[in-house]
Design a protein around this motif. Structure first.
Motif, PDB file in Angstrom:
ATOM      1  N   THR A 451       0.815  -1.211   0.000  1.00  0.00           N
ATOM      2  CA  THR A 451       0.000   0.000   0.000  1.00  0.00           C
ATOM      3  C   THR A 451       0.851   1.264   0.000  1.00  0.00           C
ATOM      4  OG1 THR A 451      -0.242  -0.266   2.407  1.00  0.00           O
ATOM      5  CG2 THR A 451      -2.034  -1.056   1.020  1.00  0.00           C
ATOM      6  N   GLU A 457      -4.454   0.997   7.065  1.00  0.00           N
ATOM      7  CA  GLU A 457      -5.072  -0.271   6.700  1.00  0.00           C
ATOM      8  C   GLU A 457      -4.925  -1.295   7.831  1.00  0.00           C
ATOM      9  OE1 GLU A 457      -3.691   1.607   2.759  1.00  0.00           O
ATOM     10  OE2 GLU A 457      -2.677   1.111   4.658  1.00  0.00           O
ATOM     11  N   PHE A 482     -12.791  -2.114   2.782  1.00  0.00           N
ATOM     12  CA  PHE A 482     -12.385  -1.885   1.396  1.00  0.00           C
ATOM     13  C   PHE A 482     -12.049  -3.225   0.743  1.00  0.00           C
ATOM     14  CE2 PHE A 482     -12.079   2.303   3.018  1.00  0.00           C
ATOM     15  CZ  PHE A 482     -12.004   3.197   1.958  1.00  0.00           C
ATOM     16  N   SER A 484      -9.877  -4.880  -2.718  1.00  0.00           N
ATOM     17  CA  SER A 484      -8.903  -4.613  -3.787  1.00  0.00           C
ATOM     18  C   SER A 484      -8.509  -5.914  -4.470  1.00  0.00           C
ATOM     19  CB  SER A 484      -7.635  -3.971  -3.214  1.00  0.00           C
ATOM     20  OG  SER A 484      -7.868  -2.678  -2.709  1.00  0.00           O
ATOM     21  N   LEU A 489      -3.251  -3.139  -4.916  1.00  0.00           N
ATOM     22  CA  LEU A 489      -3.965  -2.545  -3.793  1.00  0.00           C
ATOM     23  C   LEU A 489      -4.143  -1.039  -3.923  1.00  0.00           C
ATOM     24  CD1 LEU A 489      -3.258  -5.392  -2.512  1.00  0.00           C
ATOM     25  CD2 LEU A 489      -3.478  -4.206  -0.328  1.00  0.00           C
ATOM     26  N   LYS A 492      -8.757   0.600  -4.970  1.00  0.00           N
ATOM     27  CA  LYS A 492      -9.541   0.383  -3.752  1.00  0.00           C
ATOM     28  C   LYS A 492     -11.014   0.664  -4.003  1.00  0.00           C
ATOM     29  CE  LYS A 492      -5.967   1.621  -0.326  1.00  0.00           C
ATOM     30  NZ  LYS A 492      -4.800   1.597  -1.223  1.00  0.00           N
ATOM     31  N   GLN A 494     -14.456   1.081  -1.724  1.00  0.00           N
ATOM     32  CA  GLN A 494     -15.026   1.146  -0.376  1.00  0.00           C
ATOM     33  C   GLN A 494     -16.376   0.452  -0.369  1.00  0.00           C
ATOM     34  OE1 GLN A 494     -14.970   5.043   1.385  1.00  0.00           O
ATOM     35  NE2 GLN A 494     -16.240   4.435   3.141  1.00  0.00           N
TER      36      GLN A 494
END
Length: 529
Positions: A451, A457, A482, A484, A489, A492, A494
């Motif tokens: 990330t 996260e 979230f 991915s 990643l 994303k 949500q």
């Protein structure tokens, strides 16, 4: 989160500092001389109106945030209790928890977030926290400094005290001043109310609980008492309460409720319980877990294992691996529990070992589970302390033998998750003040930051086909889910919105649904997407 204060006698008979100084450690010039020092810190100094901030990192933006949070907290507390501190506060900022552990100023153990001491008014905190958690921590510790100043007048005044207020008076006020109830604290109080296990005050003003609780009741139920005082007497009632504490005799700060409100401890306990029951009345009519499930264990005191901090179901579904506290050995262990009858099958980490100092676990379930099974059920992963930082340990769940150890160069690794097909493992950790998701190749031990962003996260879970990853992100004061692609990643999506926390996501066995826990109705319930 603080540490337990030990009584320090200056003169064996005449002067002392009581244990009630709520888990803060008194300054002593020779403490920590033999503590292991892994790093040499090059301290710098930054001054604000009310703080001398000491730091060693080069992130000036982060320093400015800490300074702004500290000054904002000072203004809120000072305005609320109508008091100005008599001295500037030294605030010592450690970038990580493992750095804080190296301090020779205080005694720091696992789980301690910060320390405030009454002799020199020093505060020490670390940066392995989400922004809102950092704000709460600073406000909590700074409240302690205001408490010391109210009680003893100036730095060093505590040295001449022969008594101190009960622990709940100090810790409860610090929690109350954060203006925040964490979902974990709310859960502890609500569970005690619904099961008629509310702690009580004794005649001397101490708080006792006849039942085991996840942590000292002084924090959460002390907080609840201050809410109760405000509800009954208004904000001025709290100021009057502390004025009574301030003006009480040097010897015998006892029965603070009687002094402040003219009530006996029995009258106060009765009114406090009535207040909590009324406040939690809406939950009385809701379902209980027993309505649709059976508790498995561990069944303390029928066995030596108290509290399940984290657990993971085996691929076969017949065994649960749980991290628990072994009361008999005063240690954290991993036990295997049968899903058929709840019996303890085996303690697979029993006894002393040189291979790790302790098993790492999180009290907060939103940070993800602390252990994970491989898809074939032949391996179990967890993090343990190894020297300055932590390491990943993979053991055989049948024998407890460690198969592999991988040192993790980042701080506070958590939530290990195996890839269902490949020899990879995913986890979260802090690096340079940010909390990211990482991928570990178990064959080469190469670690990749997936990330590398400013988001916080947490709690990853991998889809059964190994193509997707679901996780939570801390957005302002709430956790949101979230999704991915596992190979990207930065892409994303949500999945949850609005008020409330949505935590601990897990894929269904067919990968078609995501189950999670959410407190949108104030208490946590299980949901699916």
């Amino acid at each position: 989160m603080k540490v337990i204060l030990k009584k320090w006698l200056i003169f064996v008979v005449f002067l002392g500092i009581a244990q009630g100084l709520m888990a803060q450690f008194i300054y002593f010039p020779y403490y920590g001389k033999n503590k292991v020092q892994y790093s040499k810190f090059h301290w710098q100094h930054y001054q604000t109106e009310h703080f001398d901030i000491y730091y060693y990192h080069n992130d000036l933006e982060r320093l400015k945030i800490i300074a702004a949070l500290a000054e904002s907290a000072y203004q809120r507390i000072s305005h609320k209790i109508k008091h100005e501190l008599s001295a500037t506060v030294p605030l010592i900022f450690y970038s990580t928890f493992t750095d804080l552990e190296q301090t020779n100023l205080f005694r720091i153990s696992e789980g301690v977030l910060g320390v405030a001491e009454p002799v020199l008014y020093r505060i020490a905190i670390h940066g392995d926290l989400a922004p809102d958690e950092m704000e709460n921590l600073i406000e909590h510790e700074l409240t302690h400094i205001f408490e010391y100043d109210l009680l003893w007048g100036s730095p060093g005044g505590a040295l001449y005290a022969v008594s101190a207020p009960p622990l709940w008076v100090m810790e409860g006020f610090s929690e109350y001043n954060t203006q925040n109830w964490t979902f974990w604290s709310s859960l502890i109080v609500r569970d005690a109310v619904l099961n008629d296990r509310i702690p009580e005050l004794t005649k001397s003003g101490q708080m006792i609980s006849r039942y085991p609780l996840p942590r000292d009741p002084a924090y959460d139920f002390g907080h609840a008492i201050y809410d109760f005082i405000e509800d009954q007497f208004g904000p001025s009632g709290i100021r009057e309460f502390w004025q009574t504490m301030k003006n009480s005799p040097l010897i015998g700060r006892r029965d603070p409720i009687k002094r402040a409100f003219g009530q006996t401890y029995k009258e106060f306990n009765h009114a406090f319980k009535k207040y909590l029951r009324e406040k939690n009345r809406p939950f009385l009519l809701r379902e209980n877990p027993e309505d649709y499930s059976l508790p498995l264990g561990p069944e303390f005191p029928l066995n030596a294992y108290y509290f399940s901090f984290s657990h993971a179901l085996s691929p076969s579904g017949d065994i649960v691996a749980a991290i628990t506290y072994n009361v008999k050995d005063y240690d954290i262990d991993i036990v295997m529990i049968s899903t058929k009858n709840g019996e303890i099958i085996q303690n697979i980490t029993k006894g002393f070992t040189w291979k790790y100092e302790n098993i790492k676990f999180e009290i907060d379930p939103s940070k993800g589970r602390d252990l994970d099974w491989s898809a074939d059920g032949d391996r179990l992963a967890f993090f343990g302390r190894s020297g300055q930082k932590h390491a990943l340990y993979i053991l055989n769940p049948l024998t407890g033998k460690i198969i592999q150890k991988v040192k993790i160069p980042y701080d506070q690794p958590s939530s290990p998750r195996f890839h269902p097909q490949r020899n990879l493992l995913y986890f979260t950790a802090f690096t340079n003040g940010r909390h990211d998701l990482f991928q570990l190749n178990l064959a080469t031990e190469e670690i990749i930051n997936l990330t590398d962003d400013d988001l916080f996260e947490k709690a990853p879970a991998i889809s059964p086909d190994g193509q997707k990853i679901v996780y939570t992100v801390r957005l302002e004061a709430y956790d949101k889910i979230f999704l991915s692609p596992l190979d990207n990643l930065q892409d994303k999506t949500q999945l949850t919105f609005g008020a409330g926390n949505t935590i601990s996501p897990e894929f269904s066995p067919d990968g078609q649904e995501i189950f999670f826990s959410g407190d949108m109705r104030e208490a946590f319930n299980i949901y699916s997407l």
